[in-house]
Write an enzyme that holds these catalytic residues in place. Structure first.
Site, PDB file in Angstrom:
ATOM      1  N   ASN A  10       0.853  -1.178   0.000  1.00 27.79           N
ATOM      2  CA  ASN A  10       0.000   0.000   0.000  1.00 27.79           C
ATOM      3  C   ASN A  10       0.898   1.241   0.000  1.00 27.79           C
ATOM      4  OD1 ASN A  10      -1.802   2.043   0.397  1.00 27.79           O
ATOM      5  ND2 ASN A  10      -2.511   1.364   2.412  1.00 27.79           N
ATOM      6  N   TRP A  11       1.012   1.850  -1.176  1.00 25.16           N
ATOM      7  CA  TRP A  11       1.933   2.989  -1.306  1.00 25.16           C
ATOM      8  C   TRP A  11       1.345   4.293  -0.758  1.00 25.16           C
ATOM      9  CZ3 TRP A  11       5.302   2.980  -6.400  1.00 25.16           C
ATOM     10  CH2 TRP A  11       6.154   1.857  -6.361  1.00 25.16           C
ATOM     11  N   LYS A  12       0.058   4.280  -0.440  1.00 25.61           N
ATOM     12  CA  LYS A  12      -0.598   5.481   0.108  1.00 25.61           C
ATOM     13  C   LYS A  12      -0.323   6.686  -0.808  1.00 25.61           C
ATOM     14  CE  LYS A  12      -0.354   3.296   4.580  1.00 25.61           C
ATOM     15  NZ  LYS A  12      -0.317   3.394   6.021  1.00 25.61           N
ATOM     16  N   HIS A  94      -9.800   1.546   4.712  1.00 25.49           N
ATOM     17  CA  HIS A  94      -8.520   1.718   5.415  1.00 25.49           C
ATOM     18  C   HIS A  94      -8.708   2.731   6.542  1.00 25.49           C
ATOM     19  CE1 HIS A  94      -4.362   2.743   6.238  1.00 25.49           C
ATOM     20  NE2 HIS A  94      -4.045   1.611   5.659  1.00 25.49           N
ATOM     21  N   GLU A  96      -6.991   5.119   7.406  1.00 29.61           N
ATOM     22  CA  GLU A  96      -6.719   6.502   7.002  1.00 29.61           C
ATOM     23  C   GLU A  96      -7.909   7.110   6.259  1.00 29.61           C
ATOM     24  OE1 GLU A  96      -2.919   5.602   5.248  1.00 29.61           O
ATOM     25  OE2 GLU A  96      -2.153   5.226   7.260  1.00 29.61           O
ATOM     26  N   GLU A 164      -5.977  -4.355  10.699  1.00 23.35           N
ATOM     27  CA  GLU A 164      -4.965  -3.312  10.855  1.00 23.35           C
ATOM     28  C   GLU A 164      -5.266  -2.480  12.098  1.00 23.35           C
ATOM     29  OE1 GLU A 164      -3.636  -2.993   6.336  1.00 23.35           O
ATOM     30  OE2 GLU A 164      -4.183  -1.124   7.291  1.00 23.35           O
ATOM     31  N   GLY A 170       2.110   2.702  10.838  1.00 23.47           N
ATOM     32  CA  GLY A 170       3.088   3.776  10.683  1.00 23.47           C
ATOM     33  C   GLY A 170       3.770   4.175  11.980  1.00 23.47           C
ATOM     34  N   SER A 207       2.974  -1.806  10.604  1.00 24.99           N
ATOM     35  CA  SER A 207       4.412  -1.882  10.909  1.00 24.99           C
ATOM     36  C   SER A 207       5.031  -3.229  10.557  1.00 24.99           C
ATOM     37  CB  SER A 207       4.666  -1.533  12.383  1.00 24.99           C
ATOM     38  OG  SER A 207       4.286  -0.184  12.629  1.00 24.99           O
ATOM     39  N   GLY A 228       2.711  -0.886   4.445  1.00 25.82           N
ATOM     40  CA  GLY A 228       2.786   0.514   4.061  1.00 25.82           C
ATOM     41  C   GLY A 228       4.227   0.930   3.808  1.00 25.82           C
ATOM     42  N   GLY A 229       4.825   1.580   4.790  1.00 24.60           N
ATOM     43  CA  GLY A 229       6.158   2.175   4.638  1.00 24.60           C
ATOM     44  C   GLY A 229       7.207   1.251   4.044  1.00 24.60           C
TER      45      GLY A 229
HETATM   46  P1  13P Z   1       2.724   0.697   7.812  1.00 22.85           P
HETATM   47  O1  13P Z   1       3.239  -0.631   7.257  1.00 22.85           O
HETATM   48  O2  13P Z   1       3.485   1.862   7.307  1.00 22.85           O
HETATM   49  O3  13P Z   1       2.560   0.634   9.290  1.00 22.85           O
HETATM   50  O4  13P Z   1       1.238   0.869   7.196  1.00 22.85           O
HETATM   51  C1  13P Z   1       0.353  -0.182   7.301  1.00 22.85           C
HETATM   52  C2  13P Z   1      -0.838   0.103   6.485  1.00 22.85           C
HETATM   53  O5  13P Z   1      -1.532   1.087   6.690  1.00 22.85           O
HETATM   54  C3  13P Z   1      -1.149  -0.828   5.394  1.00 22.85           C
HETATM   55  O6  13P Z   1      -2.370  -0.535   4.807  1.00 22.85           O
END
Ligand code: 13P
Length: 245
Positions: A10-12, A94, A96, A164, A170, A207, A228-229
């Site tokens: 997930n590159w956001k 999600h 977010e 999640e 994050g 994470s 994510g990251g």
């Molecule tokens: P991180 O891996 O950066 O914690 O993000 C997780 C996420 O939101 C995947 O959708």
């Protein structure tokens, strides 16, 4: 047959056209590993990335879609537009979106319906906040999110769910083994009662890093990771793909 892991990037709101070689490199790595791999880039990159990934095992997805099929919705993207740009999956609900854009479960459910109408496979995210966990409300929150975000239309359709915990996204704080196994078990049981024929992957997100991916992916019931990251660079994402073998 054991379920293959789904390892999802997930590159956001990260990534410009200059990041296309990262997708190419991920596709090369995915060829030599057993897991299903998918990238969810920003929508602007979908058509470009589709060209780069065509013929590779890596699938593409959108990060959100509108609940209507089209019309006067400035700034939004329909499920059919995602499909047209090369997506076969879409992340919905999600945290977010739920927290940053105040999206309630009922809206997520309508988006799931829109995704299915466009033949996209939804990955529906659920998860509790730290306050909710501290107050002992995790089971109630997850159950409510499942009940209200997953519409009847999912019956007989392919879909996945990602657990999640909001406090693990994050932050570098990963949920404990027991917390992950409990939540994934709850989700699996609930889904098997509500959608008996379904065989969704239940992912963990929050994470996930090269240092913990193999451990998390071996936990009972974990069907993959939504990353994510650590999905933004080949250096970090490649070992996570390998950890799914
Ligand atoms: P991180 O891996 O950066 O914690 O993000 C997780 C996420 O939101 C995947 O959708």
């Amino acid at each position: 047959m054991p379920q293959r892991h789904l390892i999802a990037a997930n590159w956001k709101m990260n990534g410009l056209a200059a990041a296309l070689p990262v997708a190419e490199a991920i596709a090369e790595i995915a060829r030599s590993h057993a897991s299903d791999v998918a990238i969810f880039p920003p929508a602007t990159l979908l058509p470009l990335m589709h060209r780069v990934l065509e013929g590779t095992p890596v699938r593409l997805g959108g990060q959100d879609c509108h609940y209507m099929d089209g019309g006067a919705y400035t700034g939004d993207i329909s499920a059919a537009q995602l499909r047209d740009a090369g997506a076969s999956l879409v992340i919905l609900g999600h945290s977010e979106r739920r927290h940053g854009h105040l999206e309630p479960c009922e809206l997520v459910a309508r988006k799931v319906g829109a995704a299915l109408r466009a033949d996209l496979i939804p990955i529906v995210c659920i998860g509790e906040t730290l306050d909710q966990r501290k107050a002992g409300k995790t089971v109630d929150v997850l159950t409510k999110q499942l009940r209200d975000s997953l519409p009847d239309d999912l019956d007989g359709r392919e879909f996945h769910v990602s657990y999640e915990p909001v406090w693990a996204i994050g932050t570098g704080m990963i949920a404990s083994d027991a917390q992950i196994v409990e939540a994934i078990g709850l989700i699996r049981t609930w889904l098997s009662e509500r959608f008996p024929g379904a065989n969704p992957n239940i992912l963990y997100g929050g994470s996930v890093k090269p240092s913990n991916a193999a451990h998390v992916l071996k936990l009972s019931g974990v069907g993959g990771a939504l990353v994510g990251g650590a999905s933004l660079t080949v250096e970090e994402f490649a070992p996570i793909i390998a950890a799914g073998d």
